[in-house]
Design an enzyme around this catalytic site. Structure first.
Site, PDB file in Angstrom:
ATOM      1  CE  LYS A 118      -4.471  -1.379   1.811  1.00  0.00           C
ATOM      2  NZ  LYS A 118      -5.542  -1.059   2.763  1.00  0.00           N
ATOM      3  CE  LYS A 201      -5.527  -7.966  -2.127  1.00  0.00           C
ATOM      4  NZ  LYS A 201      -5.655  -7.749  -0.725  1.00  0.00           N
ATOM      5  CE  LYS A 204     -12.069  -2.456  -0.216  1.00  0.00           C
ATOM      6  NZ  LYS A 204     -13.213  -2.550   0.664  1.00  0.00           N
TER       7      LYS A 204
HETATM    8  P1  AMP Z   1     -10.775  -5.221   2.441  1.00  0.00           P
HETATM    9  O1  AMP Z   1     -11.658  -4.933   1.290  1.00  0.00           O
HETATM   10  O2  AMP Z   1      -9.325  -5.187   2.069  1.00  0.00           O
HETATM   11  O3  AMP Z   1     -11.114  -4.462   3.681  1.00  0.00           O
HETATM   12  O4  AMP Z   1     -11.031  -6.755   2.788  1.00  0.00           O
HETATM   13  C1  AMP Z   1     -12.153  -7.164   3.536  1.00  0.00           C
HETATM   14  C2  AMP Z   1     -12.228  -8.656   3.626  1.00  0.00           C
HETATM   15  O5  AMP Z   1     -12.387  -9.224   2.318  1.00  0.00           O
HETATM   16  C3  AMP Z   1     -10.977  -9.305   4.233  1.00  0.00           C
HETATM   17  O6  AMP Z   1     -11.399 -10.432   4.998  1.00  0.00           O
HETATM   18  C4  AMP Z   1     -10.220  -9.773   3.017  1.00  0.00           C
HETATM   19  O7  AMP Z   1      -9.384 -10.875   3.308  1.00  0.00           O
HETATM   20  C5  AMP Z   1     -11.350 -10.172   2.074  1.00  0.00           C
HETATM   21  N1  AMP Z   1     -10.927 -10.053   0.680  1.00  0.00           N
HETATM   22  C6  AMP Z   1     -10.551  -8.922   0.027  1.00  0.00           C
HETATM   23  N2  AMP Z   1     -10.207  -9.193  -1.243  1.00  0.00           N
HETATM   24  C7  AMP Z   1     -10.351 -10.534  -1.416  1.00  0.00           C
HETATM   25  C8  AMP Z   1     -10.159 -11.437  -2.512  1.00  0.00           C
HETATM   26  N3  AMP Z   1      -9.749 -11.010  -3.700  1.00  0.00           N
HETATM   27  N4  AMP Z   1     -10.421 -12.759  -2.299  1.00  0.00           N
HETATM   28  C9  AMP Z   1     -10.871 -13.202  -1.095  1.00  0.00           C
HETATM   29  N5  AMP Z   1     -11.062 -12.405  -0.026  1.00  0.00           N
HETATM   30  C10 AMP Z   1     -10.819 -11.093  -0.179  1.00  0.00           C
END
Ligand code: AMP
Ligand code: TRP
Length: 338
Positions: A118, A201, A204
């Protein structure tokens, strides 16, 4: 292994920055609903204090926090069964984070790959909060004595750090106060990949909107993104081993398996031999069938943000019944005069 008599308790959080996508749904939200429905006490959190580790427009942050809460509820989190909160309304998270800033070591924090990703090339310009982020995350979890944390694979390193912080605190003060929390990283979709590049991965922050399926995409957009998803020219295999060197094919099969609640092998037994031209429309139909009701419900809930605010207010009151005594006890252990 969590030792003493820690009651089973689930905690997890998602950042209210940007739109929810299919990775969040399959890697996190859908699994939160499963945990809730197993009857384990669960706390789910919009981590607004984490979001401001990078710049957020205040109006956007407020909107995203409410929209994320709507996403939780629309996905099946029931505020009567689970505690739903935004982090900043439960001040004990930030208070315990300070204590953990004094427990965690610089060397541990410097190894965190999410910070490196990041912060990018200009780490000197990153906020101090972005660097300290994992200590706040550990506090989110341990201020509830949470025993289980369902997350996607990308959060594994942060959960190991959470255990290190708990263990060092317990060791330094000669107590068994914080549990060694178990990460729950299971199922076919703990790492949903970009639709444009099977080695990245779904995220967003990817500049290409075609790389992800947003929870708010309409049916046509979902179908188009899946049709254009990168694949290879071969037919689908009948067994999981046949996906080993085919990251894009594996990703689409994993998504299908997770959306249809089936093991990958069962899916391949059904679709093995098909070309992508046949498989993709089925996947698109399934994704639309699962996601459209959620996005419609999110839109409906967003018509009345005051109801969402009321739910989060009540969640904060319930949460503080757990967090206030744990913070008090922590302060007592470390020698703060009360
Ligand atoms: P974040 O959007 O980074 O706050 O992630 C929120 C939750 O979604 C966390 O538990 C992440 O591990 C999960 N997550 C985010 N991106 C992915 C992805 N591409 N595949 C699986 N889980 C994800
Ligand atoms: N760090 C997580 C992410 O980026 C979000 C998060 C913050 C979290 N606090 C948490 C997840 C506590 C699980 C438990 O996705």
């Amino acid at each position: 292994m969590t030792t003493p008599p820690f009651v089973p308790r689930v905690f997890s959080g998602i950042q209210p920055s940007g739109d929810l996508h299919l990775g969040n749904y399959l890697g996190a939200l859908k699994r939160f609903v499963d945990a809730q429905n197993q009857g384990i006490q669960s706390i789910y959190c919009m981590v607004d204090l984490h979001a401001i580790t990078v710049w957020q427009e205040p109006a956007d942050l407020r909107h995203s926090t409410r929209e994320l809460a709507a996403g939780f509820i629309a996905s099946g989190i029931d505020p009567e069964k689970s505690i739903l909160i935004n982090q900043s309304q439960v001040p004990e998270h930030a208070q315990l984070a300070w204590v953990f800033n004094c427990v965690a070591r610089m060397g541990w924090m410097k190894r965190m790959t999410q910070f490196k990703d990041k912060a990018g090339k200009n780490a000197e310009a990153a906020s101090l909060g972005l660097f300290g982020y994992p200590a706040l995350m550990a506090a989110d979890i341990l201020i509830y004595h949470a025993t289980h944390v369902p997350v996607g694979e990308d959060q594994k390193q942060h959960l190991e750090l959470t255990r290190d912080i708990a263990a060092k605190f317990n060791h330094d003060y000669g107590v068994e106060f914080f549990p060694l929390t178990e990460p729950v990283i299971e199922g076919p979709a703990t790492r949903v990949m970009s639709l444009r590049d099977g080695s990245k991965k779904m995220s967003k922050s990817d500049p290409s909107d075609a790389s992800r399926i947003n929870m708010t995409d309409d049916a046509d957009t979902i179908a188009r993104k899946i049709r254009k998803a990168k694949t290879d020219p071969d037919a689908l295999p009948s067994e999981a081993a046949g996906l080993a060197d085919r990251p894009e094919a594996r990703n689409l099969v994993n998504i299908y398996a997770a959306l249809s609640d089936q093991p990958v092998d069962a899916v391949l037994a059904e679709i093995g031999g098909q070309q992508f031209g046949t498989f993709k429309p089925q996947l698109a139909d399934l994704a639309v069938a699962k996601l459209s009701p959620i996005s419609q419900e999110m839109a409906r809930l967003m018509n009345d943000p005051s109801e969402i605010d009321r739910i989060l207010g009540r969640g904060a009151e319930q949460a503080r019944e757990i967090t206030a005594p744990i913070l008090e006890k922590t302060y007592e252990i470390i020698g703060m005069v009360r």
